[in-house]
Each structure stands twice: as structure tokens, then as C-alpha cells.
Design a protein around this motif. Structure first.
Motif, PDB file in Angstrom:
ATOM      1  N   GLY A  54       0.795  -1.216   0.000  1.00  0.00           N
ATOM      2  CA  GLY A  54       0.000   0.000   0.000  1.00  0.00           C
ATOM      3  C   GLY A  54       0.829   1.269   0.000  1.00  0.00           C
ATOM      4  N   VAL A  55       2.139   1.147  -0.316  1.00  0.00           N
ATOM      5  CA  VAL A  55       3.040   2.296  -0.294  1.00  0.00           C
ATOM      6  C   VAL A  55       3.250   2.823  -1.719  1.00  0.00           C
ATOM      7  CG1 VAL A  55       5.391   3.044   0.243  1.00  0.00           C
ATOM      8  CG2 VAL A  55       4.209   1.464   1.771  1.00  0.00           C
ATOM      9  N   LEU A  56       3.151   4.136  -1.876  1.00  0.00           N
ATOM     10  CA  LEU A  56       3.423   4.783  -3.159  1.00  0.00           C
ATOM     11  C   LEU A  56       4.849   5.322  -3.246  1.00  0.00           C
ATOM     12  CD1 LEU A  56       0.196   6.898  -3.765  1.00  0.00           C
ATOM     13  CD2 LEU A  56       0.864   4.773  -4.882  1.00  0.00           C
ATOM     14  N   LYS A  57       5.360   5.820  -2.102  1.00  0.00           N
ATOM     15  CA  LYS A  57       6.664   6.481  -2.144  1.00  0.00           C
ATOM     16  C   LYS A  57       7.314   6.466  -0.773  1.00  0.00           C
ATOM     17  CE  LYS A  57       6.542  10.964  -2.754  1.00  0.00           C
ATOM     18  NZ  LYS A  57       6.456  12.316  -3.317  1.00  0.00           N
ATOM     19  N   ILE A  58       8.645   6.360  -0.774  1.00  0.00           N
ATOM     20  CA  ILE A  58       9.441   6.503   0.442  1.00  0.00           C
ATOM     21  C   ILE A  58      10.485   7.576   0.159  1.00  0.00           C
ATOM     22  CG2 ILE A  58      11.133   5.417   1.967  1.00  0.00           C
ATOM     23  CD1 ILE A  58       9.779   2.773   1.487  1.00  0.00           C
ATOM     24  N   GLU A  59      10.634   8.509   1.090  1.00  0.00           N
ATOM     25  CA  GLU A  59      11.663   9.547   0.978  1.00  0.00           C
ATOM     26  C   GLU A  59      12.460   9.579   2.274  1.00  0.00           C
ATOM     27  OE1 GLU A  59       9.644  12.855  -1.927  1.00  0.00           O
ATOM     28  OE2 GLU A  59       9.202  13.007   0.218  1.00  0.00           O
ATOM     29  N   ARG A  60      13.785   9.633   2.134  1.00  0.00           N
ATOM     30  CA  ARG A  60      14.669   9.714   3.303  1.00  0.00           C
ATOM     31  C   ARG A  60      15.326  11.095   3.301  1.00  0.00           C
ATOM     32  NH1 ARG A  60      14.633   4.593   1.402  1.00  0.00           N
ATOM     33  NH2 ARG A  60      14.398   2.935   2.947  1.00  0.00           N
ATOM     34  N   ARG A  61      15.307  11.742   4.480  1.00  0.00           N
ATOM     35  CA  ARG A  61      15.890  13.080   4.609  1.00  0.00           C
ATOM     36  C   ARG A  61      16.803  13.137   5.824  1.00  0.00           C
ATOM     37  NH1 ARG A  61      10.983  14.169   2.422  1.00  0.00           N
ATOM     38  NH2 ARG A  61      10.927  15.711   0.761  1.00  0.00           N
ATOM     39  N   LYS A  62      17.890  13.839   5.647  1.00  0.00           N
ATOM     40  CA  LYS A  62      18.785  14.150   6.760  1.00  0.00           C
ATOM     41  C   LYS A  62      18.968  15.662   6.739  1.00  0.00           C
ATOM     42  CE  LYS A  62      22.977  12.984   9.076  1.00  0.00           C
ATOM     43  NZ  LYS A  62      23.641  11.841   9.582  1.00  0.00           N
ATOM     44  N   ASN A  63      18.756  16.270   7.880  1.00  0.00           N
ATOM     45  CA  ASN A  63      18.818  17.734   7.989  1.00  0.00           C
ATOM     46  C   ASN A  63      17.910  18.410   6.957  1.00  0.00           C
ATOM     47  OD1 ASN A  63      20.774  17.474  10.037  1.00  0.00           O
ATOM     48  ND2 ASN A  63      22.376  17.281   8.497  1.00  0.00           N
ATOM     49  N   GLY A  64      16.756  17.808   6.707  1.00  0.00           N
ATOM     50  CA  GLY A  64      15.766  18.382   5.804  1.00  0.00           C
ATOM     51  C   GLY A  64      16.032  18.184   4.325  1.00  0.00           C
ATOM     52  N   LYS A  65      17.122  17.506   3.969  1.00  0.00           N
ATOM     53  CA  LYS A  65      17.476  17.328   2.554  1.00  0.00           C
ATOM     54  C   LYS A  65      17.404  15.860   2.171  1.00  0.00           C
ATOM     55  CE  LYS A  65      20.286  21.414   2.375  1.00  0.00           C
ATOM     56  NZ  LYS A  65      21.473  22.037   1.866  1.00  0.00           N
ATOM     57  N   LEU A  66      16.872  15.594   0.969  1.00  0.00           N
ATOM     58  CA  LEU A  66      16.816  14.221   0.489  1.00  0.00           C
ATOM     59  C   LEU A  66      18.225  13.653   0.421  1.00  0.00           C
ATOM     60  CD1 LEU A  66      14.180  14.553  -2.367  1.00  0.00           C
ATOM     61  CD2 LEU A  66      13.930  13.230  -0.266  1.00  0.00           C
ATOM     62  N   THR A  67      18.442  12.563   1.155  1.00  0.00           N
ATOM     63  CA  THR A  67      19.772  11.941   1.267  1.00  0.00           C
ATOM     64  C   THR A  67      19.578  10.446   1.488  1.00  0.00           C
ATOM     65  OG1 THR A  67      20.704  13.961   2.216  1.00  0.00           O
ATOM     66  CG2 THR A  67      21.905  11.929   2.639  1.00  0.00           C
ATOM     67  N   ASP A  68      20.455   9.648   0.889  1.00  0.00           N
ATOM     68  CA  ASP A  68      20.401   8.202   1.085  1.00  0.00           C
ATOM     69  C   ASP A  68      20.477   7.858   2.572  1.00  0.00           C
ATOM     70  OD1 ASP A  68      20.355   7.933  -1.648  1.00  0.00           O
ATOM     71  OD2 ASP A  68      22.280   6.923  -1.813  1.00  0.00           O
ATOM     72  N   GLY A  69      19.911   6.705   2.919  1.00  0.00           N
ATOM     73  CA  GLY A  69      19.983   6.207   4.288  1.00  0.00           C
ATOM     74  C   GLY A  69      21.417   5.842   4.648  1.00  0.00           C
ATOM     75  N   PRO A  70      21.705   5.630   5.929  1.00  0.00           N
ATOM     76  CA  PRO A  70      23.072   5.381   6.379  1.00  0.00           C
ATOM     77  C   PRO A  70      23.680   4.085   5.839  1.00  0.00           C
ATOM     78  CG  PRO A  70      21.526   5.030   8.171  1.00  0.00           C
ATOM     79  CD  PRO A  70      20.756   5.609   7.035  1.00  0.00           C
ATOM     80  N   ASN A  71      22.849   3.149   5.405  1.00  0.00           N
ATOM     81  CA  ASN A  71      23.356   1.903   4.836  1.00  0.00           C
ATOM     82  C   ASN A  71      23.214   1.879   3.317  1.00  0.00           C
ATOM     83  OD1 ASN A  71      24.030   0.699   7.384  1.00  0.00           O
ATOM     84  ND2 ASN A  71      21.835   0.501   7.711  1.00  0.00           N
ATOM     85  N   GLY A  72      23.054   3.054   2.717  1.00  0.00           N
ATOM     86  CA  GLY A  72      22.962   3.155   1.263  1.00  0.00           C
ATOM     87  C   GLY A  72      21.566   3.031   0.697  1.00  0.00           C
ATOM     88  N   GLU A  73      20.544   3.010   1.553  1.00  0.00           N
ATOM     89  CA  GLU A  73      19.177   2.941   1.058  1.00  0.00           C
ATOM     90  C   GLU A  73      18.900   4.177   0.191  1.00  0.00           C
ATOM     91  OE1 GLU A  73      19.278   1.402   5.356  1.00  0.00           O
ATOM     92  OE2 GLU A  73      19.972   3.185   4.324  1.00  0.00           O
ATOM     93  N   PRO A  74      18.221   3.999  -0.951  1.00  0.00           N
ATOM     94  CA  PRO A  74      17.944   5.143  -1.827  1.00  0.00           C
ATOM     95  C   PRO A  74      17.152   6.233  -1.120  1.00  0.00           C
ATOM     96  CG  PRO A  74      17.361   3.068  -2.897  1.00  0.00           C
ATOM     97  CD  PRO A  74      17.669   2.748  -1.469  1.00  0.00           C
ATOM     98  N   ALA A  75      17.444   7.471  -1.446  1.00  0.00           N
ATOM     99  CA  ALA A  75      16.732   8.599  -0.853  1.00  0.00           C
ATOM    100  C   ALA A  75      15.259   8.597  -1.257  1.00  0.00           C
ATOM    101  CB  ALA A  75      17.383   9.913  -1.271  1.00  0.00           C
TER     102      ALA A  75
END
Length: 190
Positions: A54-75
Motif C-alpha cells: 500500500g506504499v506509493l513512495k518513500i523519501e529519506r531526509r537528513k537535515n531536511g534534505k533528500l539523502t540516502d539512508g546510512p546503509n545506502g538505502e535510496p533517498a
């Protein structure tokens, strides 16, 4: 209109936020009330929600900016609304498209019916560039076969490959991969 759920992941300096967009209006309520997710937090919760569908989109942010996760997960990861299959992923660093930490392309698009890759883009700080391993900056595929390839340097087109050059390129990449396998354990016979 789809609904979002924000989840805090990581700790201290590795803290980042994951925003999950669900297919329907009651997505956030579904997550909050579902006993399966009750004691889950952070990355574990993100993984469980994604597995539930049921998921359309996942977004990862660090300090408010789209950035890959700490293990390389796509932003950014986008999913087909009908079947839930991944159709696009983006690697980013500080909002800019950037190849992944393991050399993955900055952008990959997939056929949401069969999962085949349809487009690849390598980028550094948002600029198209051939990858560090020599992969073409732009690659397009149809039914698993490369139909377009282009070399870029600092976002400037260097060369658009014709059909013969694409064939030669693919042969050379295959030969390089074979050499790497042989060099790993030269005493073993393949």
C-alpha cells in the motif's frame, strides 16, 4: 489524495526522517492503529510497512534534505499504485542526484509489470557523468536489451552510441566482468 507517515530513524548524528506515502487517505491511521506495528520504531517500522504494501513512495531526509539512508538505502523510492512494484529509485546526497555509496546509479527506473530495468543514470552532484567503473552515464533498455547509451562528462554529452557501438560496449563490459572474476582467485580454474 494519498496520506503520509513520517518516521524518525537512527540515533544522534545518524538521525534521519523517512516519509512514507500511502495509497489511500487512511494510510497513517492504518499504521497507527494496526497492532502488528505497535511496538516497532525506526527502520524496523519502515521495513514492516513496506512489506505490508500500500506504499506509493518513500523519501529519506537528513537535515531536511533528500539523502540516502546510512546503509545506502535510496533517498527516494516510488512504487506502482496498482501492483506495489518498484518503478523508480533515486540516490541523493543533500538533495542532489548522486551515485549510491556502493556505486549504484543515481537513478534507476523499472518496468512495473515485470521488474526489468528500463533506464539508468549515473550522476555526481546532479551532473550526468559516466560511472567510476566506466558505465555509460545514460542507459535505456527495452525488454532487457540496451537500446540507447550515452557518455557524459560534467553534464555535457561526450558521445551517443549507435547500435554497433552499444554491442561493442556490452561485450567489453562482459569481458571486464570475466577478468575481475578470474583475478579474484587466479589459482582456481573456471
Amino acid at each position: 489524495m494519498p496520506q503520509e507517515k513520517e518516521i524518525v530513524c537512527g540515533k544522534e548524528q545518524d538521525t534521519y526522517r523517512v516519509t512514507i506515502t500511502g495509497k489511500n487517505l487512511n494510510f497513517s491511521e492504518y499504521v497507527n492503529k494496526n497492532v502488528v506495528f505497535k511496538d516497532m520504531k525506526g527502520k524496523e517500522l519502515v521495513t514492516a510497512i513496506l512489506a505490508a504494501g500500500g506504499v506509493l513512495k518513500i523519501e529519506r531526509r537528513k537535515n531536511g534534505k533528500l539523502t540516502d539512508g546510512p546503509n545506502g538505502e535510496p533517498a527516494v523510492q516510488k512504487f506502482n499504485s496498482m501492483n506495489g512494484r518498484l518503478w523508480r529509485e533515486e540516490h541523493r546526497k543533500n538533495d542532489l542526484l548522486n551515485d549510491g555509496m556502493k556505486g549504484e546509479p543515481a537513478v534507476q527506473e523499472f518496468n512495473s509489470r515485470n521488474g526489468n530495468r528500463t533506464r539508468v543514470e549515473y550522476r555526481e552532484r546532479n551532473k550526468r557523468n559516466d560511472s567510476k567503473t566506466g558505465e555509460l552515464a545514460i542507459q535505456e533498455y527495452k525488454n532487457g536489451t540496451m537500446t540507447r547509451g550515452a557518455s557524459y562528462k560534467d553534464d555535457k554529452l561526450v558521445k551517443e552510441l549507435n547500435a554497433r557501438e552499444i554491442s561493442d560496449y556490452l561485450k567489453s563490459r562482459k569481458e571486464q566482468a570475466t577478468k575481475k572474476v578470474k583475478n579474484v582467485a587466479p589459482s582456481l580454474k573456471l
